[in-house]
Design an enzyme around this catalytic site. Structure first.
Site, PDB file in Angstrom:
ATOM      1  CG  HIS A  79       2.362   1.512  -2.622  1.00 22.73           C
ATOM      2  ND1 HIS A  79       2.026   0.179  -2.687  1.00 22.73           N
ATOM      3  CD2 HIS A  79       3.424   1.567  -1.778  1.00 22.73           C
ATOM      4  CE1 HIS A  79       2.841  -0.532  -1.922  1.00 22.73           C
ATOM      5  NE2 HIS A  79       3.700   0.289  -1.351  1.00 22.73           N
ATOM      6  CD  GLU A 130       4.058   1.513   2.467  1.00 21.80           C
ATOM      7  OE1 GLU A 130       4.524   1.269   1.331  1.00 21.80           O
ATOM      8  OE2 GLU A 130       4.064   0.694   3.385  1.00 21.80           O
TER       9      GLU A 130
HETATM   10 CO    CO Z   1       5.014  -0.298   0.214  1.00 19.57          CO
END
Ligand code: CO
Length: 134
Positions: A79, A130
């Protein structure tokens, strides 16, 4: 709405080997491994001048990283994390625009002790995002 790139997280099958490679081959300054039992990962933080890299390795039975490594045995980018000033305002704007927030959509405390949310990768070009309030 999004600000700086806070970190890129890379899932790795061998944390010691990946850490040594970043330290010795790439010449990065790496920190000691840190267990994050609430997130099912062991993390090595790597500080770069303009952002961070996080090496992720599964910890415990239900690690979210385990399935990723089964699909990507050599490891891979898991991510990316963008900074936001107000995570609740960001969440509400994203939900209003049709994006899916993973889990209960209530922010959790992330690896840096700040509130975080994750956004569904299918809504963002196949990339798990995120958001971290800084
Ligand atoms: Co992270």
């Amino acid at each position: 709405m999004i600000g700086r790139l806070n970190h890129v997280a890379i899932a790795v099958p061998d944390l010691a080997a990946a850490t040594a490679q970043y330290r010795d081959t790439l010449g990065a300054w790496v920190r000691d491994p840190q267990d994050e039992p609430d997130h099912g990962v062991t993390v090595v933080f790597i500080d770069l001048p303009n952002t961070k890299v996080e090496l992720l390795h599964p910890l415990g039975e239900d690690s979210p990283i385990a399935a990723f490594l089964q699909r990507n045995p050599a490891g891979g980018i898991h991510h990316i994390c963008y900074e936001v000033d107000d995570i609740l305002a960001a969440r509400d704007r994203l939900i209003a625009s049709g994006a899916r927030v993973l889990g209960s959509s209530a922010p959790k405390i992330g690896a840096h002790g700040k509130p975080v949310l994750f956004l569904h990768p299918k809504d963002f070009s196949g990339c798990l995002i995120e958001l971290e309030q800084v």
